[in-house]
Design a protein around this motif. Structure first.
Motif, PDB file in Angstrom:
ATOM      1  N   PHE A 275       0.817  -1.217   0.000  1.00 24.51           N
ATOM      2  CA  PHE A 275       0.000   0.000   0.000  1.00 24.51           C
ATOM      3  C   PHE A 275       0.850   1.267   0.000  1.00 24.51           C
ATOM      4  CE2 PHE A 275      -0.723  -1.400   4.567  1.00 24.51           C
ATOM      5  CZ  PHE A 275      -0.009  -0.404   5.205  1.00 24.51           C
ATOM      6  N   GLN A 276       2.135   1.155   0.314  1.00 19.96           N
ATOM      7  CA  GLN A 276       3.011   2.305   0.107  1.00 19.96           C
ATOM      8  C   GLN A 276       3.251   2.522  -1.387  1.00 19.96           C
ATOM      9  OE1 GLN A 276       6.427   1.297   2.502  1.00 19.96           O
ATOM     10  NE2 GLN A 276       5.624   2.308   4.330  1.00 19.96           N
ATOM     11  N   ARG A 277       3.345   1.426  -2.123  1.00 17.56           N
ATOM     12  CA  ARG A 277       3.576   1.509  -3.567  1.00 17.56           C
ATOM     13  C   ARG A 277       2.314   1.950  -4.307  1.00 17.56           C
ATOM     14  NH1 ARG A 277       6.003  -2.894  -3.817  1.00 17.56           N
ATOM     15  NH2 ARG A 277       4.449  -4.336  -4.614  1.00 17.56           N
ATOM     16  N   TYR A 278       1.171   1.639  -3.750  1.00 16.34           N
ATOM     17  CA  TYR A 278      -0.103   1.979  -4.397  1.00 16.34           C
ATOM     18  C   TYR A 278      -0.915   2.934  -3.511  1.00 16.34           C
ATOM     19  CZ  TYR A 278       0.932  -1.851  -7.588  1.00 16.34           C
ATOM     20  OH  TYR A 278       1.520  -2.666  -8.517  1.00 16.34           O
ATOM     21  N   GLU A 279      -0.236   3.949  -3.015  1.00 18.05           N
ATOM     22  CA  GLU A 279      -0.869   4.885  -2.086  1.00 18.05           C
ATOM     23  C   GLU A 279      -2.110   5.532  -2.686  1.00 18.05           C
ATOM     24  OE1 GLU A 279      -1.548   6.634   1.450  1.00 18.05           O
ATOM     25  OE2 GLU A 279       0.141   5.278   1.081  1.00 18.05           O
ATOM     26  N   SER A 280      -2.113   5.756  -3.987  1.00 17.65           N
ATOM     27  CA  SER A 280      -3.257   6.415  -4.621  1.00 17.65           C
ATOM     28  C   SER A 280      -4.512   5.548  -4.585  1.00 17.65           C
ATOM     29  CB  SER A 280      -2.928   6.771  -6.072  1.00 17.65           C
ATOM     30  OG  SER A 280      -2.690   5.605  -6.836  1.00 17.65           O
ATOM     31  N   LEU A 281      -4.353   4.256  -4.302  1.00 25.98           N
ATOM     32  CA  LEU A 281      -5.498   3.339  -4.273  1.00 25.98           C
ATOM     33  C   LEU A 281      -5.969   3.053  -2.849  1.00 25.98           C
ATOM     34  CD1 LEU A 281      -4.316   0.759  -6.961  1.00 25.98           C
ATOM     35  CD2 LEU A 281      -5.759   2.769  -7.279  1.00 25.98           C
ATOM     36  N   VAL A 282      -5.356   3.735  -1.876  1.00 27.98           N
ATOM     37  CA  VAL A 282      -5.701   3.517  -0.476  1.00 27.98           C
ATOM     38  C   VAL A 282      -6.871   4.419  -0.075  1.00 27.98           C
ATOM     39  CG1 VAL A 282      -4.908   3.821   1.905  1.00 27.98           C
ATOM     40  CG2 VAL A 282      -3.405   2.762   0.211  1.00 27.98           C
ATOM     41  N   CYS A 283      -7.816   3.840   0.643  1.00 24.15           N
ATOM     42  CA  CYS A 283      -8.906   4.617   1.252  1.00 24.15           C
ATOM     43  C   CYS A 283      -8.779   4.481   2.770  1.00 24.15           C
ATOM     44  CB  CYS A 283     -10.261   4.081   0.784  1.00 24.15           C
ATOM     45  SG  CYS A 283     -11.683   4.838   1.607  1.00 24.15           S
ATOM     46  N   GLU A 284      -8.538   5.601   3.445  1.00 21.58           N
ATOM     47  CA  GLU A 284      -8.483   5.582   4.899  1.00 21.58           C
ATOM     48  C   GLU A 284      -9.908   5.685   5.449  1.00 21.58           C
ATOM     49  OE1 GLU A 284      -5.872   8.700   6.139  1.00 21.58           O
ATOM     50  OE2 GLU A 284      -4.063   7.502   5.785  1.00 21.58           O
ATOM     51  N   VAL A 285     -10.227   4.827   6.401  1.00 21.81           N
ATOM     52  CA  VAL A 285     -11.583   4.753   6.954  1.00 21.81           C
ATOM     53  C   VAL A 285     -11.520   5.110   8.430  1.00 21.81           C
ATOM     54  CG1 VAL A 285     -13.615   3.310   7.281  1.00 21.81           C
ATOM     55  CG2 VAL A 285     -12.130   2.940   5.289  1.00 21.81           C
ATOM     56  N   ASP A 286     -12.058   6.255   8.782  1.00 20.79           N
ATOM     57  CA  ASP A 286     -12.022   6.720  10.169  1.00 20.79           C
ATOM     58  C   ASP A 286     -12.984   5.892  11.021  1.00 20.79           C
ATOM     59  OD1 ASP A 286     -11.297   8.466  12.308  1.00 20.79           O
ATOM     60  OD2 ASP A 286     -13.206   9.499  12.054  1.00 20.79           O
ATOM     61  N   VAL A 287     -12.483   5.325  12.117  1.00 20.82           N
ATOM     62  CA  VAL A 287     -13.316   4.521  13.014  1.00 20.82           C
ATOM     63  C   VAL A 287     -13.118   4.999  14.446  1.00 20.82           C
ATOM     64  CG1 VAL A 287     -13.242   2.493  11.511  1.00 20.82           C
ATOM     65  CG2 VAL A 287     -11.516   2.749  13.296  1.00 20.82           C
ATOM     66  N   SER A 288     -14.117   4.785  15.266  1.00 21.30           N
ATOM     67  CA  SER A 288     -14.024   5.152  16.685  1.00 21.30           C
ATOM     68  C   SER A 288     -13.668   3.909  17.489  1.00 21.30           C
ATOM     69  CB  SER A 288     -15.355   5.750  17.165  1.00 21.30           C
ATOM     70  OG  SER A 288     -16.427   4.850  16.896  1.00 21.30           O
ATOM     71  N   ASP A 289     -12.539   3.313  17.128  1.00 20.62           N
ATOM     72  CA  ASP A 289     -12.138   2.034  17.719  1.00 20.62           C
ATOM     73  C   ASP A 289     -10.638   2.040  17.984  1.00 20.62           C
ATOM     74  OD1 ASP A 289     -11.689  -0.578  18.433  1.00 20.62           O
ATOM     75  OD2 ASP A 289     -12.251  -1.454  16.498  1.00 20.62           O
ATOM     76  N   PRO A 290     -10.222   2.352  19.218  1.00 21.11           N
ATOM     77  CA  PRO A 290      -8.781   2.357  19.519  1.00 21.11           C
ATOM     78  C   PRO A 290      -8.155   0.978  19.407  1.00 21.11           C
ATOM     79  CG  PRO A 290     -10.076   2.577  21.526  1.00 21.11           C
ATOM     80  CD  PRO A 290     -11.039   2.706  20.390  1.00 21.11           C
ATOM     81  N   GLY A 291      -9.006  -0.063  19.335  1.00 24.08           N
ATOM     82  CA  GLY A 291      -8.499  -1.428  19.234  1.00 24.08           C
ATOM     83  C   GLY A 291      -7.690  -1.687  17.982  1.00 24.08           C
ATOM     84  N   ILE A 292      -7.862  -0.848  16.957  1.00 27.70           N
ATOM     85  CA  ILE A 292      -7.108  -1.049  15.709  1.00 27.70           C
ATOM     86  C   ILE A 292      -5.630  -0.724  15.881  1.00 27.70           C
ATOM     87  CG2 ILE A 292      -9.166  -0.501  14.344  1.00 27.70           C
ATOM     88  CD1 ILE A 292      -7.670   2.159  13.591  1.00 27.70           C
ATOM     89  N   LEU A 293      -5.275  -0.059  16.999  1.00 29.65           N
ATOM     90  CA  LEU A 293      -3.887   0.330  17.251  1.00 29.65           C
ATOM     91  C   LEU A 293      -3.227  -0.527  18.323  1.00 29.65           C
ATOM     92  CD1 LEU A 293      -4.354   4.218  17.305  1.00 29.65           C
ATOM     93  CD2 LEU A 293      -3.795   2.760  15.344  1.00 29.65           C
ATOM     94  N   ILE A 294      -4.014  -1.412  18.954  1.00 29.08           N
ATOM     95  CA  ILE A 294      -3.490  -2.174  20.096  1.00 29.08           C
ATOM     96  C   ILE A 294      -3.102  -3.577  19.658  1.00 29.08           C
ATOM     97  CG2 ILE A 294      -3.978  -3.069  22.398  1.00 29.08           C
ATOM     98  CD1 ILE A 294      -6.146  -0.882  22.654  1.00 29.08           C
ATOM     99  N   ASP A 295      -1.787  -3.810  19.545  1.00 26.21           N
ATOM    100  CA  ASP A 295      -1.324  -5.177  19.369  1.00 26.21           C
ATOM    101  C   ASP A 295      -0.486  -5.556  20.583  1.00 26.21           C
ATOM    102  OD1 ASP A 295       0.991  -3.792  18.928  1.00 26.21           O
ATOM    103  OD2 ASP A 295       1.180  -4.337  16.815  1.00 26.21           O
ATOM    104  N   LEU A 296      -0.338  -6.824  20.778  1.00 25.07           N
ATOM    105  CA  LEU A 296       0.270  -7.329  22.011  1.00 25.07           C
ATOM    106  C   LEU A 296       1.664  -7.878  21.726  1.00 25.07           C
ATOM    107  CD1 LEU A 296      -2.950  -9.088  23.321  1.00 25.07           C
ATOM    108  CD2 LEU A 296      -2.109  -6.815  23.918  1.00 25.07           C
ATOM    109  N   ASP A 297       2.533  -6.993  21.262  1.00 24.84           N
ATOM    110  CA  ASP A 297       3.860  -7.413  20.822  1.00 24.84           C
ATOM    111  C   ASP A 297       4.848  -7.670  21.961  1.00 24.84           C
ATOM    112  OD1 ASP A 297       3.442  -7.617  18.157  1.00 24.84           O
ATOM    113  OD2 ASP A 297       4.203  -5.641  17.638  1.00 24.84           O
ATOM    114  N   THR A 298       4.628  -7.037  23.097  1.00 26.14           N
ATOM    115  CA  THR A 298       5.645  -7.069  24.153  1.00 26.14           C
ATOM    116  C   THR A 298       5.057  -7.582  25.463  1.00 26.14           C
ATOM    117  OG1 THR A 298       5.141  -4.817  24.870  1.00 26.14           O
ATOM    118  CG2 THR A 298       6.771  -5.070  23.105  1.00 26.14           C
ATOM    119  N   PRO A 299       5.928  -8.051  26.393  1.00 28.04           N
ATOM    120  CA  PRO A 299       5.440  -8.454  27.722  1.00 28.04           C
ATOM    121  C   PRO A 299       4.736  -7.305  28.434  1.00 28.04           C
ATOM    122  CG  PRO A 299       7.682  -9.242  27.367  1.00 28.04           C
ATOM    123  CD  PRO A 299       7.361  -8.323  26.224  1.00 28.04           C
ATOM    124  N   GLU A 300       5.201  -6.074  28.193  1.00 21.91           N
ATOM    125  CA  GLU A 300       4.587  -4.920  28.852  1.00 21.91           C
ATOM    126  C   GLU A 300       3.149  -4.720  28.362  1.00 21.91           C
ATOM    127  OE1 GLU A 300       8.824  -4.849  29.136  1.00 21.91           O
ATOM    128  OE2 GLU A 300       7.565  -4.892  27.328  1.00 21.91           O
TER     129      GLU A 300
END
Length: 527
Positions: free
Chosen positions: A490-515
């Motif tokens: 999607f960096q290569r095809y940025e012109s084809l990307v549609c950003e969709v605004d959501v009221s969901d902070p869960g889209i940013l929460i991944d569990l990568d670390t012990p913390e």
């Protein structure tokens, strides 16, 4: 042709008019009734049935459809072998479809056929279904196939031809993303954007740029810092100053009202409206397509755009059946193959959240979606993750190359999708807080925004996951490598990307670390 309700015992050699189910056996319509079939029907207590029989001079439905399709098909089209009385006509090249009066004539004069096409001047791609001819009865007479010469070959495709264009831009807010959108439009019509010339928004600067570009291009595009409001405005005045002439300012299409059509010598000039910086359909698309197809650009052409020109509420161009499948499928691929390297010795997907593995919580979010085919890609410790997947109507896919990175899991998931899959989510297994509403909002965006191919949720302006992909991008996803996932695509095809605004902070929460695991009270499960 005879067609009637006939006693079953007298139907030998007739054809079944409607499909019939006898016990567990289904007899299709059109089936030639032999004695074995009749004995089966009689044993089921069916004493009569609707059937038909051909007579001398009858032309069967497939041959009739083929004849009509062949008659109306013109240049750059082809017809596939008919079946069940239907002959489909396809585009032989990318271009614009031109529908003559043949359709109206045939549909009015002969009720034995139904001819349906895409709208005239639709943009079509090579291999796309553009029309279908259906024979209504099982056979027609020879008289019904007498087709007037005047309608022959009137359904045709005007191919796009290669052309070269330059964009002269005096808009200091013009971004690389805007340029990519316009370049994509040009490339889709077989054009080449030879360059973008940035100039001051003045008559002199633009006039000089037009004069330099005139002999080197087939088309000149102009984009100003402001809309063209009057024939005395900067862009039209610059055209006249350069020795060109104005054909028309404005067209009856919305968005795209403020388009200018001009020329210098034999080179057309299009003053493009500001809405052309967006990938959404607008009046510039119609004019560019006609130019690429070699059709006249004049006031008559512009004035005929009004009917069908209200585009603000049109979310898609017609997408006809391909003839291969009439159904589409939506999928979700959950990635659950990684080694959780950033989580130290903790396997984050098996970590316990409310007494259940994190992966199970993630999978349940997609279970809330209707009519979706779900996959989960396993790899590291698959003997433990697979039981979590089983019993949830999810197909588990083992990725033997999981150590090479996330890309291998995406490739594995993409390879499992059916040919009917039109959209798929790529879901990260360690993101259990994404809500079903977010998935649905991405699907709604895909329905409303057909010009976009990649749909990324955002929260407070920051991009997150999952990402929804159209099938047109599957080939690109099947080529990725390493551990960056689909980001490179999607960096290569940025012109084809549609950003969709959501009221969901869960889209940013991944569990990568012990913390991160500890922050949400998730109990670690060590290796």
């Amino acid at each position: 042709m005879q067609f009637k309700d006939i006693a079953t015992q007298k139907a030998l050699g007739w054809h079944l008019a409607h499909s019939l189910k006898v016990g567990e056996k289904r007899i299709p319509k059109g089936h030639l009734l032999d004695q074995n079939t009749l004995d089966l029907i009689i044993s089921a207590g069916i004493s009569s049935l609707w059937a038909y029989q051909f007579e001398a001079g009858d032309i069967k439905e497939d041959e009739a459809a083929r004849t009509v399709a062949a008659a109306i098909s013109g240049k750059h089209t082809y017809t596939e072998k008919p079946t069940k009385g239907r002959a489909n006509i396809f585009a032989e090249s990318d271009g614009l479809l031109q529908v003559g009066h043949a359709v109206e004539v045939l549909n009015t004069a002969n009720k034995d056929f139904g001819v349906a096409t895409l709208p005239t001047l639709s943009r079509v791609k090579k291999g796309q279904l553009i029309a279908t001819v259906k024979t209504i009865p099982y056979a027609v007479s020879e008289a019904d196939l007498k087709i007037e010469d005047a309608v022959k070959g009137t359904l045709l495709v005007t191919p796009f031809d290669n052309y070269k264009t330059t964009l002269i831009c005096s808009d200091n807010r013009f971004t690389k993303k805007n340029q990519a959108v316009i370049r994509n439009r040009i490339q889709e019509t077989k054009g080449t954007l030879s360059g973008t010339v940035s100039v001051d928004h003045s008559i002199k600067s633009i006039s000089e740029a037009i004069q330099k570009a005139a002999d080197k291009n087939d088309l000149i595009l102009l984009l100003g810092i402001s809309a063209i409001a009057d024939i005395r405005d900067v862009l039209p005045a610059a055209v006249v100053d350069a020795g060109g002439e104005i054909i028309q300012i404005g067209m009856p299409v919305d968005p795209g009202n403020l388009l200018m059509l001009a020329k210098i010598g034999d080179t057309p000039i299009i003053g493009i409206p500001g809405c052309a910086k967006s990938p959404a359909l607008n009046g510039f698309d119609f004019v560019l397509e006609r130019f690429a197809a070699g059709l006249p650009l004049d006031t008559s052409m512009l004035s005929t755009q009004g009917i069908g020109g209200l585009l603000k509420e049109i979310h898609s161009r017609p997408e006809p059946r391909t003839g291969k499948s009439e159904t589409t499928e939506i999928a979700a691929i959950t990635l659950a193959a990684g080694k959780s390297s950033r989580a130290a010795s903790i396997h984050k997907l098996l970590a316990q959240m409310n007494s259940k593995p994190v992966l199970e919580h993630t999978l349940k979010q997609t279970a809330a979606l209707n009519n979706i085919k779900r996959y989960a890609v396993t790899g590291f410790r698959s003997q433990e993750t697979t039981p979590v997947i089983e019993g949830q109507n999810i197909e588990a896919l083992f990725n033997a190359e999981f150590e090479s990175g996330m890309a291998s899991s995406i490739r594995k998931g993409i390879s499992a999708l059916s040919a009917d899959t039109s959209l798929t989510f790529i879901v990260l297994g360690d993101m259990p807080f994404v809500t079903p509403a977010t998935y649905n909002k991405l699907l709604q965006a895909a329905e409303r925004t057909p010009e976009a191919e990649i749909f990324i949720p955002t929260f407070n302006g920051k991009r997150g996951n999952p990402v929804l992909w159209r099938s047109s991008m599957f080939e690109e996803l099947s080529k990725i490598s390493g551990d960056k996932g689909g980001r490179a695509v999607f960096q290569r095809y940025e012109s084809l990307v549609c950003e969709v605004d959501v009221s969901d902070p869960g889209i940013l929460i991944d569990l990568d670390t012990p913390e991160a695991l500890a922050q949400f009270g998730i109990t670690a499960v060590a290796e």
